[in-house]
Design a protein around this motif. Structure first.
Motif, PDB file in Angstrom:
ATOM      1  N   TYR A  39      20.340  70.764  88.209  1.00  0.00           N
ATOM      2  CA  TYR A  39      21.405  70.517  87.232  1.00  0.00           C
ATOM      3  C   TYR A  39      21.451  69.036  86.848  1.00  0.00           C
ATOM      4  CZ  TYR A  39      26.104  70.512  85.141  1.00  0.00           C
ATOM      5  OH  TYR A  39      27.171  70.374  84.287  1.00  0.00           O
ATOM      6  N   ASN A  79      26.660  74.064  78.974  1.00  0.00           N
ATOM      7  CA  ASN A  79      27.418  74.968  79.832  1.00  0.00           C
ATOM      8  C   ASN A  79      28.179  76.010  79.013  1.00  0.00           C
ATOM      9  OD1 ASN A  79      26.566  73.708  82.188  1.00  0.00           O
ATOM     10  ND2 ASN A  79      28.284  72.277  82.219  1.00  0.00           N
ATOM     11  N   TYR A 100      28.070  81.723  87.286  1.00  0.00           N
ATOM     12  CA  TYR A 100      27.160  80.590  87.070  1.00  0.00           C
ATOM     13  C   TYR A 100      27.155  79.815  88.379  1.00  0.00           C
ATOM     14  CZ  TYR A 100      25.609  76.239  84.606  1.00  0.00           C
ATOM     15  OH  TYR A 100      24.939  75.116  84.168  1.00  0.00           O
ATOM     16  N   LYS A 124      31.736  69.910  88.660  1.00  0.00           N
ATOM     17  CA  LYS A 124      32.882  70.803  88.529  1.00  0.00           C
ATOM     18  C   LYS A 124      33.650  70.521  87.240  1.00  0.00           C
ATOM     19  CE  LYS A 124      35.270  71.762  92.225  1.00  0.00           C
ATOM     20  NZ  LYS A 124      36.254  71.716  93.354  1.00  0.00           N
ATOM     21  N   GLU A 134      32.542  69.182  84.442  1.00  0.00           N
ATOM     22  CA  GLU A 134      31.774  69.580  83.263  1.00  0.00           C
ATOM     23  C   GLU A 134      31.782  71.087  83.045  1.00  0.00           C
ATOM     24  OE1 GLU A 134      28.369  66.089  82.925  1.00  0.00           O
ATOM     25  OE2 GLU A 134      27.900  67.934  84.010  1.00  0.00           O
ATOM     26  N   VAL A 135      31.618  71.840  84.124  1.00  0.00           N
ATOM     27  CA  VAL A 135      31.522  73.293  83.982  1.00  0.00           C
ATOM     28  C   VAL A 135      32.887  73.892  83.645  1.00  0.00           C
ATOM     29  CG1 VAL A 135      30.828  75.443  85.089  1.00  0.00           C
ATOM     30  CG2 VAL A 135      29.530  73.357  85.522  1.00  0.00           C
TER      31      VAL A 135
END
Length: 246
Positions: free
Chosen positions: A142, A157, A170, A198, A200-201
């Protein structure tokens, strides 16, 4: 050919059309298979494959997208567990192939003889098909998304979110950087701050759904490159699971 079309065609294949070259087995049987490459078995103690597949919830008949699959360590395991009625997509961004075709060659080697595995490459931000995957997985890579020029990782994402079925997961497994370091070490140390991942997702619309600490190593001081011989295979790693809302 665009990822949209390649993946779309893959999911339109009937299960009858998939030759049963891969027998469906349990996670424990897949890991214990004596036919696995010795190089894979040598890494099991460090990678904890049974725990990882259970954490991801991989089951027979599922569709799993293995993003940036490396040498196919997890691709092969996913293939065995999802069985002939499932599908594994080994996905490589074209951005990784600009200087070398090695990533594509390794993925094709892992897929050889496995009728339920398809290797796909396309620009990272190409629109995916909607709602087709049960699991999107990325392992130890990632952070490399941040090393690709011009890539908006939150936007990527969001594409993963679109590709997943409602309730799909995911899973991001990567080398941990020091707390509070954000994205500072994605290129030099090949690490990333778990909190940054965390953020970003979740910003892309996912719900944080849990973590596994079986790959954690408190002795890792987060100051060495992950390829350093004194640490390779023993880095402090985090495993996060995010879920697409139903």
């Amino acid at each position: 050919m665009k990822l949209l079309h390649r993946l779309g065609a893959a999911f339109l294949l009937s299960t009858v059309a998939l030759a049963p070259a891969v027998a469906q087995v349990s996670i424990s049987a897949a890991v214990a298979d004596k036919g696995r490459p010795q190089a894979d078995k040598d890494r099991d103690a460090d990678r904890k494959p049974a725990e990882m597949l259970k954490f991801a919830g991989v089951k027979a008949g599922m569709t799993v997208v293995d993003t940036l699959p490396g040498a196919g360590y997890f691709t092969r395991l996913f293939s065995d567990v999802v069985g002939p009625k499932g599908k594994v997509i080994a996905y490589i961004p074209d951005e990784m192939l600009v200087k070398s075709q090695t990533a594509l060659e390794r993925a094709n080697a892992a897929a050889a003889g496995r009728s339920n595995v398809e290797v796909v490459h396309d620009p990272l931000m190409a629109p995916p098909p909607q709602g087709v995957a049960d699991v999107v997985w990325t392992s130890q890579n990632y952070h490399d998304l941040h090393n690709m020029a011009g890539v908006d990782v939150v936007a990527f994402n969001r594409l993963v979110l679109q590709m997943l079925k409602p309730g799909g997961v995911y899973v991001v497994l990567d080398h941990a950087a020091a707390a509070g370091s954000g994205l500072a070490n994605t290129n030099d140390l090949h690490r990333i701050d778990p909190a940054a991942v965390k953020a970003e997702v979740v910003a892309a619309g996912f719900v944080f759904d849990g973590e596994s600490k079986v790959l954690a190593n408190p002795a890792d001081k987060h100051d060495l490159k992950v390829f350093d011989p004194s640490l390779r295979g023993k880095t402090d790693q985090f495993v996060y699971r995010f879920r697409k809302p139903k």
